[in-house]
Scaffold this motif. Structure first.
Motif, mmCIF file in Angstrom:
data_model
loop_
_atom_site.group_PDB
_atom_site.id
_atom_site.type_symbol
_atom_site.label_atom_id
_atom_site.label_comp_id
_atom_site.label_asym_id
_atom_site.label_seq_id
_atom_site.Cartn_x
_atom_site.Cartn_y
_atom_site.Cartn_z
ATOM 1 N N UNK A 285 -61.601 -40.396 -17.022
ATOM 2 C CA UNK A 285 -61.199 -40.702 -18.396
ATOM 3 C C UNK A 285 -60.211 -41.861 -18.425
ATOM 4 N N UNK A 286 -59.214 -41.832 -17.552
ATOM 5 C CA UNK A 286 -58.199 -42.879 -17.550
ATOM 6 C C UNK A 286 -58.814 -44.254 -17.307
ATOM 7 N N UNK A 287 -59.771 -44.328 -16.399
ATOM 8 C CA UNK A 287 -60.425 -45.616 -16.140
ATOM 9 C C UNK A 287 -61.168 -46.106 -17.379
ATOM 10 N N UNK A 288 -61.903 -45.201 -18.031
ATOM 11 C CA UNK A 288 -62.674 -45.595 -19.213
ATOM 12 C C UNK A 288 -61.750 -45.913 -20.386
ATOM 13 N N UNK A 289 -60.691 -45.127 -20.554
ATOM 14 C CA UNK A 289 -59.754 -45.381 -21.651
ATOM 15 C C UNK A 289 -59.056 -46.725 -21.467
ATOM 16 N N UNK A 290 -58.681 -47.043 -20.236
ATOM 17 C CA UNK A 290 -58.051 -48.338 -19.979
ATOM 18 C C UNK A 290 -59.011 -49.480 -20.277
ATOM 19 N N UNK A 291 -60.285 -49.298 -19.920
ATOM 20 C CA UNK A 291 -61.282 -50.337 -20.196
ATOM 21 C C UNK A 291 -61.440 -50.544 -21.706
ATOM 22 N N UNK A 292 -61.552 -49.448 -22.434
ATOM 23 C CA UNK A 292 -61.750 -49.535 -23.885
ATOM 24 C C UNK A 292 -60.520 -50.128 -24.573
ATOM 25 N N UNK A 293 -59.345 -49.717 -24.118
ATOM 26 C CA UNK A 293 -58.115 -50.183 -24.749
ATOM 27 C C UNK A 293 -57.724 -51.592 -24.324
ATOM 28 N N UNK A 294 -58.282 -52.062 -23.214
ATOM 29 C CA UNK A 294 -57.883 -53.362 -22.696
ATOM 30 C C UNK A 294 -56.532 -53.327 -22.009
ATOM 31 N N UNK A 295 -56.218 -52.179 -21.386
ATOM 32 C CA UNK A 295 -54.941 -52.027 -20.688
ATOM 33 C C UNK A 295 -55.133 -52.308 -19.201
ATOM 34 N N UNK A 296 -54.126 -52.925 -18.608
ATOM 35 C CA UNK A 296 -54.205 -53.313 -17.195
ATOM 36 C C UNK A 296 -53.624 -52.196 -16.340
ATOM 37 N N UNK A 297 -54.502 -51.390 -15.742
ATOM 38 C CA UNK A 297 -54.038 -50.288 -14.908
ATOM 39 C C UNK A 297 -54.905 -50.177 -13.662
ATOM 40 N N UNK A 298 -54.356 -49.492 -12.658
ATOM 41 C CA UNK A 298 -55.095 -49.046 -11.493
ATOM 42 C C UNK A 298 -54.979 -47.533 -11.454
ATOM 43 N N UNK A 299 -56.087 -46.850 -11.237
ATOM 44 C CA UNK A 299 -56.076 -45.390 -11.197
ATOM 45 C C UNK A 299 -56.228 -44.939 -9.750
ATOM 46 N N UNK A 300 -55.301 -44.104 -9.314
ATOM 47 C CA UNK A 300 -55.338 -43.515 -7.970
ATOM 48 C C UNK A 300 -55.637 -42.032 -8.124
ATOM 49 N N UNK A 301 -56.840 -41.612 -7.753
ATOM 50 C CA UNK A 301 -57.279 -40.225 -7.936
ATOM 51 C C UNK A 301 -56.962 -39.399 -6.695
ATOM 52 N N UNK A 302 -55.669 -39.205 -6.447
ATOM 53 C CA UNK A 302 -55.205 -38.431 -5.302
ATOM 54 C C UNK A 302 -54.034 -37.562 -5.713
ATOM 55 N N UNK A 303 -53.761 -36.540 -4.899
ATOM 56 C CA UNK A 303 -52.573 -35.729 -5.131
ATOM 57 C C UNK A 303 -51.329 -36.557 -4.811
ATOM 58 N N UNK A 304 -50.259 -36.257 -5.515
ATOM 59 C CA UNK A 304 -49.030 -37.017 -5.330
ATOM 60 C C UNK A 304 -48.515 -36.935 -3.903
ATOM 61 N N UNK A 305 -48.722 -35.795 -3.250
ATOM 62 C CA UNK A 305 -48.203 -35.613 -1.890
ATOM 63 C C UNK A 305 -48.861 -36.548 -0.880
ATOM 64 N N UNK A 306 -50.068 -36.996 -1.167
ATOM 65 C CA UNK A 306 -50.801 -37.810 -0.189
ATOM 66 C C UNK A 306 -51.165 -39.192 -0.711
ATOM 67 N N UNK A 307 -50.875 -39.473 -1.966
ATOM 68 C CA UNK A 307 -51.245 -40.763 -2.563
ATOM 69 C C UNK A 307 -50.566 -41.903 -1.819
ATOM 70 N N UNK A 308 -51.301 -42.966 -1.624
ATOM 71 C CA UNK A 308 -50.771 -44.155 -0.967
ATOM 72 C C UNK A 308 -50.908 -45.337 -1.924
ATOM 73 N N UNK A 309 -49.810 -45.722 -2.510
ATOM 74 C CA UNK A 309 -49.787 -46.871 -3.411
ATOM 75 C C UNK A 309 -48.562 -47.716 -3.069
ATOM 76 N N UNK A 310 -48.601 -49.021 -3.368
ATOM 77 C CA UNK A 310 -47.439 -49.863 -3.066
ATOM 78 C C UNK A 310 -46.218 -49.405 -3.858
#
Length: 207
Positions: free
Chosen positions: A101-126
Motif C-alpha cells: 500500500x505504501x508504495x502505491x500510495x506514494x506513487x499516486x500522491x507523488x511523494x518521494x519515499x523508499x519502502x523497506x519491508x522488514x522488521x525494525x530489528x533487522x532492517x538495514x537502511x542508511x
C-alpha cells in the motif's frame, strides 16, 4: 473527498494539499481490503491522523534531509511528511500488504519515499538525520530501534500521549538525551518529543 473537513490543510501549499488528498483517497479505497485505519477512525481521517502527522513536518529542516519513519503502517507519520516536505523519506513497515500500500500510495500522491519491508530489528537502511514514529511502542523501545537508524548529529521526533513523562522517566534509566517537548496541536494530552544527543547510559559495573 470523503472524511472530515481537512482544516489542517489551511496553511499548506496547493501542491501539498493535492498530494495529501490523493493519499487520503487511496487510503480510503485500500482500507476496505486491509486494516490501515480503524473503521471507527475513518470518518476522522484528516483530523485524527493526517493533521496529527502533519505537525511533524514543521520540525523537518528544509534542504532535503534524510528521514527514517519506523513502523509506518498506513503512512503515519512518514508518508504525510513526505507529502509535505522535501525530505528523503524511508518508510520501514514489516507487514507486506501495508508495504505494498505504501508504495502505491506514494506513487499516486507523488511523494518521494523508499519502502523497506522488514522488521525494525533487522532492517538495514542508511542512517538518517531524522527518525520518526507514531503510536508504535514505549519510548525505551523506540530508542533501541531508532538509534540504529540515526546519524550521530540527528534527532528523533516521536508523537506521544498522556504517558509521555512516565515513558521519559523510564527511558532515562538507560539513555541520556536532550529533550524538547512540543505541545500537540491536535490532542490536548499529546506531545511531540524531540530528542537529540542520544546515548546509552554506561553500566558502572563495566566501566
Amino acid at each position: 473527498m470523503r472524511g472530515d473537513n481537512p482544516a489542517a490543510l489551511a496553511d499548506v501549499s496547493r501542491e501539498t494539499r493535492d498530494r495529501l488528498e490523493r493519499y487520503a483517497g487511496i487510503l480510503q479505497r485500500w482500507n476496505q481490503r486491509i486494516n490501515l485505519v480503524s473503521p471507527h477512525d475513518l470518518p476522522h481521517l484528516w483530523s485524527r491522523h493526517i493533521a496529527d502527522s502533519l505537525q511533524l513536518a514543521d520540525q523537518i529542516p528544509a534542504g532535503g534531509v534524510t528521514l527514517v519513519d519506523m513502523g509506518s503502517g498506513g503512512g503515519f507519520p512518514g508518508l504525510v511528511i513526505a507529502c509535505a516536505t522535501d525530505a528523503h523519506v524511508t518508510l520501514i513497515e514489516s507487514d507486506q500488504r501495508k508495504a505494498a500500500f505504501l508504495r502505491e500510495a506514494a506513487r499516486v500522491a507523488g511523494a518521494r519515499v523508499t519502502v523497506c519491508a522488514q522488521r525494525l530489528e533487522v532492517a538495514r537502511v542508511p542512517p538518517a538525520q531524522v527518525v520518526t514514529a507514531r503510536a508504535l511502542a514505549p519510548l525505551s523501545r523506540l530508542l533501541e530501534w531508532g538509534t540504529r537508524f540515526l546519524q550521530p548529529d540527528g534527532f528523533c521526533l516521536f508523537l506521544k500521549g498522556r504517558n509521555a513523562e512516565e515513558e521519559l522517566t523510564t527511558a532515562r534509566a538507560d539513555w541520556h538525551m536532550a529533550t524538547t517537548r512540543i505541545p500537540s496541536r491536535t490532542n490536548t494530552d499529546g506531545v511531540i518529543l524531540k530528542l537529540s544527543d542520544i546515548r546509552r547510559v554506561k553500566d558502572h559495573n563495566n566501566e
